[in-house]
Every structure is written in C-alpha cells, then in structure tokens.
Design a protein around this motif. Structure first.
Motif, PDB file in Angstrom:
ATOM      1  N   GLY A 154       0.831  -1.203   0.000  1.00  0.00           N
ATOM      2  CA  GLY A 154       0.000   0.000   0.000  1.00  0.00           C
ATOM      3  C   GLY A 154       0.857   1.241   0.000  1.00  0.00           C
ATOM      4  O   GLY A 154       1.636   1.477  -0.907  1.00  0.00           O
ATOM      5  N   ARG A 156      -0.305   4.455   2.186  1.00  0.00           N
ATOM      6  CA  ARG A 156      -0.904   5.424   3.108  1.00  0.00           C
ATOM      7  C   ARG A 156      -0.591   5.096   4.558  1.00  0.00           C
ATOM      8  O   ARG A 156      -0.231   5.985   5.351  1.00  0.00           O
ATOM      9  CB  ARG A 156      -2.425   5.466   2.881  1.00  0.00           C
ATOM     10  CG  ARG A 156      -3.182   6.464   3.734  1.00  0.00           C
ATOM     11  CD  ARG A 156      -4.630   6.530   3.277  1.00  0.00           C
ATOM     12  NE  ARG A 156      -5.297   5.236   3.412  1.00  0.00           N
ATOM     13  CZ  ARG A 156      -6.019   4.866   4.469  1.00  0.00           C
ATOM     14  NH1 ARG A 156      -6.149   5.688   5.514  1.00  0.00           N
ATOM     15  NH2 ARG A 156      -6.615   3.694   4.500  1.00  0.00           N
ATOM     16  N   LEU A 181      -5.880  -3.941   0.172  1.00  0.00           N
ATOM     17  CA  LEU A 181      -5.819  -2.680  -0.570  1.00  0.00           C
ATOM     18  C   LEU A 181      -7.044  -2.396  -1.427  1.00  0.00           C
ATOM     19  O   LEU A 181      -7.235  -1.260  -1.852  1.00  0.00           O
ATOM     20  CB  LEU A 181      -4.572  -2.664  -1.474  1.00  0.00           C
ATOM     21  CG  LEU A 181      -3.232  -2.897  -0.776  1.00  0.00           C
ATOM     22  CD1 LEU A 181      -2.099  -2.799  -1.789  1.00  0.00           C
ATOM     23  CD2 LEU A 181      -3.026  -1.900   0.365  1.00  0.00           C
ATOM     24  N   SER A 187      -9.026   1.770  -6.124  1.00  0.00           N
ATOM     25  CA  SER A 187      -8.871   1.613  -4.678  1.00  0.00           C
ATOM     26  C   SER A 187      -7.401   1.472  -4.304  1.00  0.00           C
ATOM     27  O   SER A 187      -6.929   2.073  -3.333  1.00  0.00           O
ATOM     28  CB  SER A 187      -9.646   0.384  -4.191  1.00  0.00           C
ATOM     29  OG  SER A 187     -11.023   0.498  -4.477  1.00  0.00           O
ATOM     30  N   GLU A 191      -4.564   4.025  -1.998  1.00  0.00           N
ATOM     31  CA  GLU A 191      -3.642   3.631  -0.938  1.00  0.00           C
ATOM     32  C   GLU A 191      -2.201   3.990  -1.295  1.00  0.00           C
ATOM     33  O   GLU A 191      -1.437   4.498  -0.463  1.00  0.00           O
ATOM     34  CB  GLU A 191      -3.765   2.132  -0.661  1.00  0.00           C
ATOM     35  CG  GLU A 191      -5.100   1.699  -0.082  1.00  0.00           C
ATOM     36  CD  GLU A 191      -5.373   2.283   1.291  1.00  0.00           C
ATOM     37  OE1 GLU A 191      -4.401   2.626   2.004  1.00  0.00           O
ATOM     38  OE2 GLU A 191      -6.554   2.386   1.660  1.00  0.00           O
TER      39      GLU A 191
END
Length: 440
Positions: A154, A156, A181, A187, A191
């Motif tokens: 990811g 974030r 994720l 999507s 992230e």
C-alpha cells in the motif's frame, strides 16, 4: 540537523540474529497491521521523526526493488553515501538493509534491534515495522546522504510513510493484495497515493494511472511528474532515449539486469533523480555509470547449468507474470520448458499460472517457507483446471528443483518463479546462492 547516535542503553534480549528475528515474528499480535502511530511513537523516542538525510520513498505494485537498486547505483556513482531498505529478501534478512552497497552485518542488526527494543517502551511493532525502523536508525548512524525506502504494502499506512520523504516514486498500479488494498486499481491507487507530500515531487511511472492517483496529486498539492506528460522514453536493445518535456533527448544505457522492463524502471528513476537535482545533483556521467552498474537478483535472472538455461523471476502477481511471459517470448526458443512454481495462497494464482500453461510442459510445485503458502495440492488443482500437461508436487522448493533438473537435458530451459520465497531457496539449492552483496 545534527547527526547523532542513540544514547539509549541496548536491551541485550538475544545474542543471535536468528533469535531476534524469531522473536520479531511474535512481538505484535498481527502480521499486517496498518497504522502509523506505533512507528511514529518509536521514531520520536529515538529522535528520528525527521531523519538527518534526504529520503525517497518508492511505492507501486511491481518494480519497487528494481528502482531502488537503480537509484542506489546512480547516487553512489555520483559520490553520495546511500542507504537502501527493501523487502522481502531472497536469502538473508541482512539484504533488506544496505548502506554504500553493503548489507548490514548480523552484529549491526543486533545492535539496532537492541536500541529499538530499549526505546520502544510498551509499543509493539510488527516484523516489517521493526525492520523499517531499524533501517531509519542505521542510516542515521552511518550518516548517509540519501535513503531509499521501499514501501512494503500500500502506502498510506505503511511503516515507511511515517517519514516525510523529499520525493516519492510510484512505479505503477496493478492488482495485488486485494484483501488489504481493494479490488480495483482505483482503490489500490488511493492507498499508494498516501506517500505523496504537499509541495514535494511525486513521480508517476504508470502510463495509465487510475483516477484516484491523479486526484490525490491535486488534493495533496503534490508536485506531480507524470510519465507521458512530463517525461518519456524510447528503448532499443540496451539503449534508452530519455526526454524531459521541453528538453532534447538524452541517450542513456538501459540496465543490464532484469530484462526489457528495466528500461521503463530506468526512465522513472531518471525522472526522480532529475527532479531532485537542486538538493542531490547528479552529473550525466554518474547517471550513465549508475545505470550500467545497477543490479538486483531474481529479476529475469538467467543461468546455464549443464547446458540447461534456468530463468529465475520473483513475479508473483498477474502484471509481473505478464512481463515475465513477454520476456520469455523474446528469448530463443528452447527445446522443452519446465517450471518450478510456488506462491502465497492470497495471490491471484489462476491468473498468474494461466499465462504459462501453454508454454510449460511439466510443472514442479512445492510450498514456500511461510504460513501464507499455497499448498502443493492446491497448486496442482489449479494447474489441472488450466489444462497443464503434467504436474508433480514436492515437499520443499529444493526437492522440486532437483526433480526438475533430473528431467531436462541440454537445450531445455527451467523457469523458476512465483515469489521471493521460491526463487531464493531454488537458487541456493542449485548452488547459485549469493554471498553478501557489495556493489563496490
């Protein structure tokens, strides 16, 4: 900022690296636990929330380790002291932490772990978080000029995102780690975009970035540098023509490792280095030399053993498998092709294997050394459903490699892929184990 070593007293919990690593596997109740609070708390106790070096974070679905290897080589060729943090490893945990081309020793890692253990108080860290903090501490102690930090998953809420990087590189966005994720590129792009920072460059290497990634650039007020808009490249064999908008093309060598995909990785790395020229200047000669000297094992790596070509690749998701398949199609046609394969059960194994079943005549499958491994029986079932011609299940990667070696003859080739945890043990079983690495 003044660079200094931690004054915390070591904890002395264990005396060997293996003991420490076994304990780290059990320290935190969850193997994957997305949160930045714990890492930030420990970094604060070590006075390293703002490390005393430049930081480049590298995120994306595939190619992160290759890009770090390329930039590591470029900056070292320019005379900088460089730290590199990558994961996972092929043979030794030590590979994950490098400075000036040298892997951290067991003794150095033990000392780092002792310092972190003494400074974390009651805060528990996952295996990956502990490793990331160790890298941040090591690079401060070694007074590196620039640290290259690979995002684990990811972005974030990944541990390395606890640091405000001077620049972020997002190599590409594709489907992987759906459980954590998300199910689609949009999507996942959201992230990955978490490593961007306001007013700082983010270099995007994806030719068709998802809308979420582009929106994040505006929302975070980051300085987006996009492939196809702000820079571009053409490749021909081992040559690379790289261009930044408004400038004449620059002729560069393509990296010598990892196949044709490395030209794209070299292009985004060149853009990243170019964007940081004001704080980390790199001359043309150093850029060229760095690209020529870069290497990363396990990326379309080829070895001849008794007249048989073995190809090792850590490809473990559909996009990486597609790159590997294109690479195979560019190679001279072999006699027979057999494969050694294993993967984690949470991967899209059907989509990965489906790209090779028409090419591979015999499969040898085995579990990897991970609790997340797919079982040999499940892999064999998938292969049968895809129409694979012949499959054999083995109890470990080494046994699968030995069985594959026994069934081939000069002119044939063996493809070994599916995971770092497949390629590393396979190369070790075949006597291709890599000694502690130094890029000189």
């Amino acid at each position: 900022m003044t660079r200094k070593r931690s004054t915390l007293a070591p904890s002395g919990r264990f005396s060997t690296l293996d003991e420490w690593l076994a304990w780290l596997e059990t320290l935190h109740p969850k193997k994957i636990d997305f949160s930045l609070d714990r890492v930030r708390s420990v970094l604060a106790s070590l006075e390293l929330n703002e490390p005393p070096y430049r930081v480049i974070t590298v995120g994306g679905t595939n190619g992160k380790g290759s890009c770090i290897a390329i930039m590591e080589s470029i900056y070292r060729s320019a005379g900088y002291s460089v730290g590199a943090f990558t994961s996972p490893h092929l043979w030794r945990f030590n590979e994950r932490l490098r400075f000036d081309g040298r892997e951290a020793t067991d003794a150095e890692l033990i000392e780092l772990f002792e310092i972190i253990d003494a400074g974390r108080g009651s805060v528990s860290l996952s295996y990956f978080e502990f490793s990331a903090v160790a890298a941040i501490v090591l690079f401060a102690r070694e007074q590196v000029d620039v640290a290259l930090l690979e995002v684990g998953m990811g972005g974030r809420l990944d541990a390395v995102n606890a640091i405000d990087a001077d620049a972020a590189l997002i190599v590409n966005i594709d489907i992987d780690h759906r459980e954590w994720l998300g199910e689609d590129r949009d999507s996942i792009g959201f992230e990955k975009a978490g490593i961007m920072r306001a007013g700082r460059p983010v270099i995007i290497g994806d030719a068709n970035p998802p809308a979420s990634l582009l929106s994040a650039i505006d929302e975070k007020r980051a300085n987006g540098i996009l492939y196809g808009r702000d820079f571009d490249y053409l490749s021909s064999g081992r040559a690379l023509s790289w261009v930044r908008a408004g400038r004449p093309p620059v002729e560069l060598p393509a990296p010598r490792f990892g196949g044709t995909i490395q030209a794209a990785n070299a292009a985004v790395c060149a853009a990243t280095v170019d964007e940081l020229q004001a704080v980390l200047p790199v001359g043309h000669e150093a850029l060229v030399e760095g690209l020529r000297r870069a290497s990363a094992p396990g990326r379309s790596q080829r070895h001849a053993i008794d007249g048989v070509e073995w190809i090792f690749d850590v490809a473990h998701n559909p996009a990486a498998a597609a790159c590997l398949r294109r690479e195979l199609d560019c190679l001279p046609r072999a006699g027979h092709t057999v494969a050694v394969f294993s993967a984690m059960r949470d991967k899209d194994i059907v989509s990965v294997l489906g790209q090779f079943t028409a090419e591979v005549e015999q499969w040898f499958v085995a579990p990897v050394d991970s609790e997340r491994t797919a079982t040999p029986e499940s892999l064999r079932d998938v292969l049968h459903s895809l129409g694979a011609r012949s499959t054999e299940a083995h109890g470990e990667i080494a046994a699968a490699c030995l069985a594959a070696r026994a069934c081939v003859q000069p002119g044939d080739r063996v493809l070994v892929f599916g995971s770092f945890y497949t390629v590393g043990p396979a190369m070790a079983a075949l006597g291709l184990y890599c000694a502690a690495r130094s890029n000189g």
